[in-house]
Design a protein around this motif. Structure first.
Motif, PDB file in Angstrom:
ATOM      1  N   MET A   1      40.133   4.012  19.022  1.00  0.00           N
ATOM      2  CA  MET A   1      39.432   5.172  19.550  1.00  0.00           C
ATOM      3  C   MET A   1      39.997   6.400  19.220  1.00  0.00           C
ATOM      4  O   MET A   1      41.074   6.845  19.361  1.00  0.00           O
ATOM      5  CB  MET A   1      39.251   4.793  21.015  1.00  0.00           C
ATOM      6  CG  MET A   1      38.435   5.763  21.852  1.00  0.00           C
ATOM      7  SD  MET A   1      38.138   5.267  23.630  1.00  0.00           S
ATOM      8  CE  MET A   1      39.877   5.114  23.998  1.00  0.00           C
ATOM      9  N   ASP A   5      35.330  10.673  18.280  1.00  0.00           N
ATOM     10  CA  ASP A   5      34.295   9.745  18.888  1.00  0.00           C
ATOM     11  C   ASP A   5      33.538  10.384  19.955  1.00  0.00           C
ATOM     12  O   ASP A   5      32.293   9.818  20.056  1.00  0.00           O
ATOM     13  CB  ASP A   5      34.815   8.362  19.028  1.00  0.00           C
ATOM     14  CG  ASP A   5      35.478   7.746  18.047  1.00  0.00           C
ATOM     15  OD1 ASP A   5      35.254   8.200  16.664  1.00  0.00           O
ATOM     16  OD2 ASP A   5      36.325   6.844  18.064  1.00  0.00           O
ATOM     17  N   PHE A   6      33.729  11.275  20.415  1.00  0.00           N
ATOM     18  CA  PHE A   6      33.168  11.861  21.784  1.00  0.00           C
ATOM     19  C   PHE A   6      32.953  13.402  21.310  1.00  0.00           C
ATOM     20  O   PHE A   6      32.475  14.027  22.424  1.00  0.00           O
ATOM     21  CB  PHE A   6      34.003  11.811  22.828  1.00  0.00           C
ATOM     22  CG  PHE A   6      34.658  10.272  23.269  1.00  0.00           C
ATOM     23  CD1 PHE A   6      33.690   9.730  23.950  1.00  0.00           C
ATOM     24  CD2 PHE A   6      35.944  10.029  22.688  1.00  0.00           C
ATOM     25  CE1 PHE A   6      34.462   8.092  24.452  1.00  0.00           C
ATOM     26  CE2 PHE A   6      36.241   8.811  22.936  1.00  0.00           C
ATOM     27  CZ  PHE A   6      35.454   7.924  23.923  1.00  0.00           C
ATOM     28  N   PRO A 281      36.600   4.517  28.051  1.00  0.00           N
ATOM     29  CA  PRO A 281      35.873   3.144  27.559  1.00  0.00           C
ATOM     30  C   PRO A 281      37.106   2.213  27.493  1.00  0.00           C
ATOM     31  O   PRO A 281      38.049   2.186  27.094  1.00  0.00           O
ATOM     32  CB  PRO A 281      35.494   3.422  26.042  1.00  0.00           C
ATOM     33  CG  PRO A 281      35.209   4.982  26.144  1.00  0.00           C
ATOM     34  CD  PRO A 281      36.411   5.520  26.922  1.00  0.00           C
ATOM     35  N   LYS A 299      34.203  16.077  23.555  1.00  0.00           N
ATOM     36  CA  LYS A 299      35.549  15.913  23.626  1.00  0.00           C
ATOM     37  C   LYS A 299      36.238  16.116  24.898  1.00  0.00           C
ATOM     38  O   LYS A 299      37.446  16.019  24.926  1.00  0.00           O
ATOM     39  CB  LYS A 299      36.288  16.666  22.388  1.00  0.00           C
ATOM     40  CG  LYS A 299      35.583  16.186  21.145  1.00  0.00           C
ATOM     41  CD  LYS A 299      36.498  16.636  19.887  1.00  0.00           C
ATOM     42  CE  LYS A 299      36.647  18.168  19.598  1.00  0.00           C
ATOM     43  NZ  LYS A 299      37.201  18.441  18.688  1.00  0.00           N
ATOM     44  N   MET A 304      34.200  11.055  28.253  1.00  0.00           N
ATOM     45  CA  MET A 304      34.920   9.883  28.101  1.00  0.00           C
ATOM     46  C   MET A 304      34.538   8.936  29.045  1.00  0.00           C
ATOM     47  O   MET A 304      34.274   7.912  29.090  1.00  0.00           O
ATOM     48  CB  MET A 304      36.226  10.285  27.804  1.00  0.00           C
ATOM     49  CG  MET A 304      36.467  10.945  26.443  1.00  0.00           C
ATOM     50  SD  MET A 304      38.393  11.049  26.103  1.00  0.00           S
ATOM     51  CE  MET A 304      38.308  12.103  24.780  1.00  0.00           C
ATOM     52  N   SER A 307      31.212   7.669  29.282  1.00  0.00           N
ATOM     53  CA  SER A 307      30.944   6.942  28.167  1.00  0.00           C
ATOM     54  C   SER A 307      31.601   5.396  28.697  1.00  0.00           C
ATOM     55  O   SER A 307      31.269   4.332  28.212  1.00  0.00           O
ATOM     56  CB  SER A 307      31.422   7.224  27.080  1.00  0.00           C
ATOM     57  OG  SER A 307      31.068   8.651  26.432  1.00  0.00           O
ATOM     58  N   ARG A 312      29.790   4.519  24.892  1.00  0.00           N
ATOM     59  CA  ARG A 312      29.742   5.780  24.217  1.00  0.00           C
ATOM     60  C   ARG A 312      28.474   5.982  23.500  1.00  0.00           C
ATOM     61  O   ARG A 312      27.893   7.110  23.321  1.00  0.00           O
ATOM     62  CB  ARG A 312      31.104   5.809  23.168  1.00  0.00           C
ATOM     63  CG  ARG A 312      31.114   7.288  22.426  1.00  0.00           C
ATOM     64  CD  ARG A 312      32.212   6.865  21.503  1.00  0.00           C
ATOM     65  NE  ARG A 312      31.931   5.824  20.457  1.00  0.00           N
ATOM     66  CZ  ARG A 312      31.238   6.196  19.172  1.00  0.00           C
ATOM     67  NH1 ARG A 312      31.072   7.541  19.092  1.00  0.00           N
ATOM     68  NH2 ARG A 312      30.793   5.323  18.371  1.00  0.00           N
ATOM     69  N   GLU A 313      28.008   5.110  22.600  1.00  0.00           N
ATOM     70  CA  GLU A 313      26.852   4.996  21.922  1.00  0.00           C
ATOM     71  C   GLU A 313      25.592   5.393  22.488  1.00  0.00           C
ATOM     72  O   GLU A 313      24.790   6.139  22.092  1.00  0.00           O
ATOM     73  CB  GLU A 313      26.563   3.791  20.722  1.00  0.00           C
ATOM     74  CG  GLU A 313      27.729   3.798  19.878  1.00  0.00           C
ATOM     75  CD  GLU A 313      27.432   2.551  18.869  1.00  0.00           C
ATOM     76  OE1 GLU A 313      26.397   1.806  19.109  1.00  0.00           O
ATOM     77  OE2 GLU A 313      28.208   2.219  17.920  1.00  0.00           O
ATOM     78  N   LEU A 316      25.875   9.058  23.872  1.00  0.00           N
ATOM     79  CA  LEU A 316      25.602  10.069  22.716  1.00  0.00           C
ATOM     80  C   LEU A 316      24.043  10.131  22.207  1.00  0.00           C
ATOM     81  O   LEU A 316      23.721  11.472  22.179  1.00  0.00           O
ATOM     82  CB  LEU A 316      26.419   9.827  21.563  1.00  0.00           C
ATOM     83  CG  LEU A 316      28.203  10.292  21.793  1.00  0.00           C
ATOM     84  CD1 LEU A 316      29.023   9.758  20.649  1.00  0.00           C
ATOM     85  CD2 LEU A 316      28.372  11.657  22.089  1.00  0.00           C
TER      86      LEU A 316
END
Length: 339
Positions: A1, A5-6, A281, A299, A304, A307, A312-313, A316
């Motif tokens: 992670m 990713d965020f 996560p 970010k 976070m 998520s 997360r997916e 987003l």
């Protein structure tokens, strides 16, 4: 992670500069974890997604006019942004201005003197006032709006929730800004209940994570309280098979801090003190069945957190849908209901 990713691209025009009037007319995106489709409505219809016996947990903290302008002995102007009260005259603060090292004194026009007694990380300082500063704040302080809001706020109460009555925050718990007394009355009439907690919000909650690995990020502590009466109500709700829905990430952090102290079979235990809980996560939620929240900064620890709750997916993808449909983001923006 990774922190990247965020991240997500956000057009500047999607950052809300002013609040919607009335409060409950903001838009509401509904994301259910057991369904793929996203629903779109307005906040005053949030009761259509709530059931009798559901418990909304609200944060009663009140933002203080924590931005103070002071003068150095040389006449130079400096800024103090109060973050956390440590005792009657000592505060942790962010300072703006050069040369504010330990031992330096500043004068606040029409207020007490202040002395830097310790240099902390970055621009943080431990400040001691010559007298308790709270009584001066209404006349010497200004509301510390987030740096991404550039429009002057005529009515300072619009950066307070309608139920805010416990001064201590440097920023508003913004998910609660959508509630009006009328809406809260309607929800109570349909059998939805409210429970009250307090978490005094610090500015670090909204700061982006700068480390590549979010697990290396040091989240600063915030003071919170969940009293025995509220703990009993939350535990009774869980045992009755009803949902505990946090209004805002501040309520989430308070609830989950209290959940870590809970005895077997309970959702929470009474809790009062500092919390540095950092929800990423992979975290297993102990007390929260749903949450009402705004759209958060890329970010940030807050994106976070949501998520961790909804994936997360999915978060987003929902944010991209919100951008496409011109939702309003951040403190004065629209809301999400995560179930």
């Amino acid at each position: 992670m990774k922190t990247s990713d965020f991240d997500y691209p956000l057009p500047l025009e999607r950052i809300a500069q002013t609040p919607v009037e009335p409060r409950h007319n903001s838009r509401l995106m509904v994301l259910r974890r057991d369904r793929t489709e996203i629903e779109h409505t307005v906040f005053y219809r949030v009761g259509e997604y709530l059931n009798p016996g559901d418990l909304l947990v609200i944060n009663r903290t009140r933002v203080i006019p924590a931005r103070i302008y002071a003068l150095k002995t040389t006449g130079g102007r400096v800024e103090l942004l109060l973050l956390r009260r440590e005792d009657e005259t000592t505060w942790e603060a962010l300072v703006g201005g050069k040369g504010l090292l330990a031992g330096k004194r500043v004068t606040i026009p029409n207020g007490p003197q202040a002395e830097v007694i310790e240099v902390l990380e970055g621009s943080r300082r431990r400040i001691r006032f010559s007298a308790p500063v709270e009584g001066y704040l209404p006349s010497i302080g200004q509301m510390p709006l987030p740096p991404y809001i550039h429009t002057h706020l005529e009515n300072q109460e619009r950066y307070q929730t309608v139920y805010a009555d416990r001064p201590g925050s440097a920023a508003a718990p913004t998910a609660g800004l959508h509630f009006t007394p009328e809406l809260m009355g309607q929800l109570r009439e349909q059998g939805v209940r409210f429970a009250e907690v307090t978490l005094h919000v610090g500015l670090d909650t909204f700061a982006p994570v700068t480390e590549d690995d979010p697990g290396e990020h040091k989240i600063h502590t915030e003071w919170c309280e969940l009293n025995p009466e509220t703990a009993d109500l939350i535990n009774a709700t869980r045992k009755a098979g009803r949902r505990i829905i946090a209004v805002g990430t501040t309520s989430v952090r308070t609830l989950e801090s209290a959940a870590q102290k809970a005895a077997s079979g309970d959702a929470v235990a009474p809790f009062c003190g500092p919390t540095s809980i950092f929800i990423l996560p992979g975290y297993t939620f102990g007390a929260v069945d749903g949450m009402i929240t705004n759209f958060h900064l890329p970010k940030s620890t807050l994106i976070m957190l949501v998520s961790a709750f909804a994936g997360r997916e999915r978060i987003l993808a929902a944010y991209q849908e919100a951008i496409r449909l011109e939702y309003r983001f951040f403190s004065f923006g629209d809301a999400m209901l995560l179930l």
